[in-house]
Design an enzyme around this catalytic site. Sequence first.
Site, mmCIF file in Angstrom:
data_model
loop_
_atom_site.group_PDB
_atom_site.id
_atom_site.type_symbol
_atom_site.label_atom_id
_atom_site.label_comp_id
_atom_site.label_asym_id
_atom_site.label_seq_id
_atom_site.Cartn_x
_atom_site.Cartn_y
_atom_site.Cartn_z
ATOM 1 N N TRP A 162 49.982 26.221 -18.605
ATOM 2 C CA TRP A 162 50.543 26.384 -16.998
ATOM 3 C C TRP A 162 50.640 25.619 -15.769
ATOM 4 O O TRP A 162 50.807 25.221 -14.529
ATOM 5 C CB TRP A 162 49.461 27.498 -16.499
ATOM 6 C CG TRP A 162 47.828 27.091 -17.078
ATOM 7 C CD1 TRP A 162 46.979 27.003 -18.235
ATOM 8 C CD2 TRP A 162 46.896 25.719 -15.991
ATOM 9 N NE1 TRP A 162 45.684 26.464 -17.776
ATOM 10 C CE2 TRP A 162 46.359 25.494 -16.750
ATOM 11 C CE3 TRP A 162 47.498 25.082 -15.165
ATOM 12 C CZ2 TRP A 162 45.365 24.311 -16.996
ATOM 13 C CZ3 TRP A 162 46.769 23.902 -14.811
ATOM 14 C CH2 TRP A 162 45.248 23.866 -16.184
ATOM 15 N N ASN A 163 50.194 24.028 -16.276
ATOM 16 C CA ASN A 163 49.888 23.228 -15.766
ATOM 17 C C ASN A 163 52.169 22.793 -15.596
ATOM 18 O O ASN A 163 51.473 21.941 -14.302
ATOM 19 C CB ASN A 163 48.953 21.828 -16.165
ATOM 20 C CG ASN A 163 49.704 21.450 -17.484
ATOM 21 O OD1 ASN A 163 50.948 21.891 -18.020
ATOM 22 N ND2 ASN A 163 49.339 19.962 -17.365
ATOM 23 N N PRO A 187 55.562 32.375 -22.440
ATOM 24 C CA PRO A 187 54.551 30.901 -21.190
ATOM 25 C C PRO A 187 53.381 31.534 -20.530
ATOM 26 O O PRO A 187 52.918 32.377 -21.662
ATOM 27 C CB PRO A 187 55.490 31.417 -19.468
ATOM 28 C CG PRO A 187 56.143 32.989 -20.237
ATOM 29 C CD PRO A 187 55.700 32.642 -21.632
ATOM 30 N N ALA A 188 52.455 30.511 -20.356
ATOM 31 C CA ALA A 188 51.028 30.935 -19.715
ATOM 32 C C ALA A 188 50.914 32.102 -19.824
ATOM 33 O O ALA A 188 51.403 32.180 -18.340
ATOM 34 C CB ALA A 188 50.680 29.327 -19.465
ATOM 35 N N GLY A 240 49.563 21.516 -25.193
ATOM 36 C CA GLY A 240 48.710 22.732 -25.294
ATOM 37 C C GLY A 240 47.674 21.618 -25.575
ATOM 38 O O GLY A 240 46.954 20.460 -26.131
ATOM 39 N N SER A 241 46.195 22.015 -25.813
ATOM 40 C CA SER A 241 44.705 21.172 -26.330
ATOM 41 C C SER A 241 45.261 21.075 -27.576
ATOM 42 O O SER A 241 46.348 22.082 -28.564
ATOM 43 C CB SER A 241 44.119 22.617 -25.642
ATOM 44 O OG SER A 241 43.998 23.354 -27.038
ATOM 45 N N GLU A 262 52.291 18.879 -28.293
ATOM 46 C CA GLU A 262 52.107 17.297 -27.512
ATOM 47 C C GLU A 262 51.137 18.346 -27.057
ATOM 48 O O GLU A 262 50.883 19.399 -26.312
ATOM 49 C CB GLU A 262 53.134 17.838 -26.248
ATOM 50 C CG GLU A 262 53.184 16.698 -25.256
ATOM 51 C CD GLU A 262 52.066 17.190 -23.788
ATOM 52 O OE1 GLU A 262 51.135 16.448 -23.883
ATOM 53 O OE2 GLU A 262 52.801 17.554 -23.383
ATOM 54 N N LEU A 263 49.509 17.672 -27.049
ATOM 55 C CA LEU A 263 48.389 18.155 -27.286
ATOM 56 C C LEU A 263 47.767 17.274 -26.069
ATOM 57 O O LEU A 263 47.833 16.338 -25.798
ATOM 58 C CB LEU A 263 47.356 17.733 -29.070
ATOM 59 C CG LEU A 263 48.333 18.490 -29.882
ATOM 60 C CD1 LEU A 263 47.876 18.240 -30.997
ATOM 61 C CD2 LEU A 263 48.989 20.008 -29.628
ATOM 62 N N CYS A 296 48.379 16.257 -19.133
ATOM 63 C CA CYS A 296 47.562 15.481 -20.367
ATOM 64 C C CYS A 296 48.036 14.200 -19.967
ATOM 65 O O CYS A 296 47.024 13.155 -20.457
ATOM 66 C CB CYS A 296 48.903 16.384 -21.264
ATOM 67 S SG CYS A 296 50.734 16.523 -21.209
ATOM 68 N N GLU A 393 38.544 15.348 -22.196
ATOM 69 C CA GLU A 393 39.706 15.488 -21.262
ATOM 70 C C GLU A 393 39.824 16.084 -20.036
ATOM 71 O O GLU A 393 39.024 16.754 -19.902
ATOM 72 C CB GLU A 393 41.049 16.176 -21.763
ATOM 73 C CG GLU A 393 42.379 15.611 -20.841
ATOM 74 C CD GLU A 393 44.287 16.209 -21.812
ATOM 75 O OE1 GLU A 393 44.757 16.654 -21.295
ATOM 76 O OE2 GLU A 393 43.151 17.002 -22.566
#
Length: 492
Positions: A162-163, A187-188, A240-241, A262-263, A296, A393
């Site tokens: 979502w960012n 999507p988120a 995401g995470s 991509e975490l 991130c 984070e």
Amino acid sequence: MNLAGIDTLAVAPLADGDVFLGGRWLPAADGRTYPVYDPATGEPVRWVSDAGAQDARAALAAAEQAAAGWRATPARRRSEILYDTFRLMTGHRDALADLIVRENGKARRDALAEVGYAAEFFRWFAEEAVRIGSSFADAPGGGFRHVVRRHPVGVTAFVTPWNFPAAMATRKIAPALAAGCPVLLKPAPETPLTALAVAALLARAGLPDGLLNVLPTDRAPEVVSAWLGDERVRKFSFTGSTVTGKVLLGQAAAHVVNVTMELGGNAPFVVCADADVDAAVRGAMDAKMRGGGEVCIAANRFYVHGAVAAEFTAKFGAAMAAVRTGPGGEEGVTLGPLINRAAVDKVRSLVDDALGRGARIAAQGTVSRGPGFYHPATVLTDVPDDARILHEEVFGPVAPLTTFTDEDEVVARANATVHGLAAYVYSRDVARALRLAERLEAGMVGLNRGLLSDPAAPFGGVKQSGLGREGGREGIEAFLETQYIALDWPTD
């Protein structure tokens, strides 16, 4: 949805539904909907279709049906569609930024910057689409030839956060389509509207039906499991995470699906004794406060040399204290709300933990009055190494500062994390800056620069910050398979 509909997408439902499947706008198969909230008020913006497993399977069927035709489409034509989408995105920049502000909450200046950044992925990969090539060579031992060709990996499935609701979608969609792959996008749940607008623009640019399928959903495991459990999905990309990424990696392994991950990040920001402090403060504001810190690659841990610590703290603190917090659409606001209440609670818990261990608040901006999910811009000093905020984070507008005196010491502390996405170094000595950059365990390093993302550069991390790269020439490689053909070549 026509283009004029983008301007009202944040407040009015689409005529038939919000699931973009096979070139059509449809309701969820079971009729379910869910609310999208405005982070500035905590109130629903509107209700959207809530796709489920049946929709996921239908989208996969549509993508598979469209795959052969797109694979056979000349690269020049694929390039033209992507470039036309770039032009449409830039032409609808204001409307797209308004959508991002409504569902994500970020300050409008950040939303406008995101639209420009997101559109650039279409332009960059429009150019890369025509550069996919094959090779032909003599076998060193003689007698035959080597033909090495590149072809699309197949149906691709994406999960985006979502960012950056526009940029995280286009960074995946553009190279996949450029390479000749159909796309499934989830999507988120917090920010589906921007992705739907991007889908509308691609359709307007001439993308054939079935090549992009967008499924807004509040039941992600149901949708993603339907894709990862089907052997027709040959590429999966997730942003995401790290915790969620590990779970999805396990699911992808069942069918040996090609993955890009991509975490999470925990970026160090190192200010050396010889740094230009004013430049370092400007860079720190960019690296920490872009997107309200919900990024991130945001600077997460600040290591400032003792010789300049007082000056940097004073100037950086003044800049953070001057940040204006409020609804992202208001004039002059530079820090909007966080995405939801849980995000605010997490940031507050990290601050409280640090304060409980001896840290202190050196500077803080004002808190917006009224509803919404706000946290003030905050600088913490005297943060001990065992504080959670140095190991988790932050994903918010809080900067924890610590000091150092020795280069080996700061490298060891900076690398003492399972993450390795981004890092930042400020020094007037180029040799020192490069030496530090090469010793830092990070996939990307900003030297005397607080902004490092660029569509033309490879984005990604090491260690538990991910697998693979997005953007740059490397970005399209993720969607291509290599085939070798041994060709008998008679010499008589």
